[in-house]
Each structure stands twice: as C-alpha cells, then as structure tokens.
Design a protein around this motif. Sequence first.
Motif, short mmCIF file in Angstrom:
data_model
loop_
_atom_site.label_atom_id
_atom_site.label_comp_id
_atom_site.label_asym_id
_atom_site.label_seq_id
_atom_site.Cartn_x
_atom_site.Cartn_y
_atom_site.Cartn_z
N ASN A 118 -3.49 3.30 2.26
CA ASN A 118 -3.56 2.30 2.79
C ASN A 118 -1.89 1.57 2.35
O ASN A 118 -1.31 1.31 1.33
CB ASN A 118 -3.65 1.33 1.15
CG ASN A 118 -5.14 1.38 1.21
OD1 ASN A 118 -5.99 1.76 2.23
ND2 ASN A 118 -6.11 2.18 -0.65
N TRP A 119 -1.49 1.41 3.46
CA TRP A 119 -0.15 0.64 3.83
C TRP A 119 -0.17 -0.59 3.07
O TRP A 119 -1.02 -0.90 2.93
CB TRP A 119 0.21 0.49 5.10
CG TRP A 119 1.26 -0.44 5.92
CD1 TRP A 119 1.65 -1.49 5.61
CD2 TRP A 119 2.80 0.43 5.42
NE1 TRP A 119 3.27 -1.76 5.74
CE2 TRP A 119 3.68 -0.34 5.82
CE3 TRP A 119 3.39 2.05 6.10
CZ2 TRP A 119 5.20 -0.28 5.95
CZ3 TRP A 119 4.22 1.74 6.21
CH2 TRP A 119 5.29 1.06 6.30
N GLY A 120 1.69 -0.37 2.52
CA GLY A 120 1.79 -1.43 1.52
C GLY A 120 3.65 -1.39 1.43
O GLY A 120 3.86 -0.56 1.74
N GLU A 121 3.87 -2.34 0.11
CA GLU A 121 4.72 -2.02 -0.22
C GLU A 121 5.91 -1.40 -0.47
O GLU A 121 7.02 -0.95 -0.41
CB GLU A 121 5.50 -3.85 -1.08
CG GLU A 121 6.00 -4.65 -1.25
CD GLU A 121 5.81 -5.60 -1.87
OE1 GLU A 121 6.06 -5.60 -3.94
OE2 GLU A 121 5.69 -7.06 -1.68
N ASP A 122 5.09 -0.44 -1.07
CA ASP A 122 5.62 0.54 -1.80
C ASP A 122 6.32 1.33 -0.53
O ASP A 122 7.37 2.25 -0.46
CB ASP A 122 4.59 1.51 -2.68
CG ASP A 122 6.07 2.92 -3.43
OD1 ASP A 122 6.64 2.63 -4.22
OD2 ASP A 122 5.24 4.03 -2.78
N ASP A 123 5.31 1.92 0.68
CA ASP A 123 5.74 2.25 1.41
C ASP A 123 6.68 1.82 2.73
O ASP A 123 7.49 2.67 3.36
CB ASP A 123 4.37 2.88 2.46
CG ASP A 123 3.10 3.22 2.44
OD1 ASP A 123 3.52 4.61 1.82
OD2 ASP A 123 2.65 2.30 1.72
N LEU A 124 7.04 0.33 2.85
CA LEU A 124 7.76 -0.09 3.36
C LEU A 124 8.99 -0.06 2.79
O LEU A 124 10.21 0.38 3.19
CB LEU A 124 7.48 -1.75 3.18
CG LEU A 124 9.11 -2.59 4.63
CD1 LEU A 124 8.86 -2.01 5.32
CD2 LEU A 124 8.48 -3.78 3.93
N ALA A 125 9.53 -0.08 1.27
CA ALA A 125 10.62 0.31 0.76
C ALA A 125 10.95 1.66 0.82
O ALA A 125 12.00 1.72 1.05
CB ALA A 125 10.10 -0.21 -1.32
#
Length: 94
Positions: A4-11
């Motif tokens: 589940n792509w999310g903020e942590d992945d972007l960071a």
Amino acid sequence: MSFNWGEDDLARLLALEHAFHALALLSASNYAHLAGTTPSAAVKQFREAVEGSIYDSGQAPKAIQVLMSKHLKKMFDHVAAMAVHAEQGFRGDE
C-alpha cells in the motif's frame, strides 16, 4: 515499496535521492582531488557513465529506461549545481 503505497514510501525514495546527491558529490570531489580536476568535471564524467549504463544492461523495458534517464538527469543536474557551490569554497563571515 510497500504493498500500500504511502507517505513512508515517498519519504524512503526522497531519502535515497538525498543520499545519492550527497554521496555523488563526495565521490566526485574525492575523485577530482586525486585526478587534479574540478568536482564539476568529475560530476560530468560520472553522469555520462551512469546515464549510459542504463541502456547497456537492457534489464529494463525501453519505456522504463527513458524514464530512468529522465530522473537521473534531474538528479545529476542537482549534483552538478552542488559541485559549483563546492568549488566556490567556504565564505567567512562577511
């Protein structure tokens, strides 16, 4: 990346990009010192080698290679700008 792509992945991706910029500049500066050249010239050499290698291996589909090249160009543009600043040296209190 997580399922589940999310903020942590972007960071995580942004952190990797930041680390790339810093390490590329340090490597180029060290290489420049040893080779008697400038960090900017070293970044140019590194850029050509890395961007060219995308197409050498053929591990990614052509469309992905083009996108990778586009992103690497942006990343190396940033490192090149950092190298210019590094060449200006430290400025004392003015």
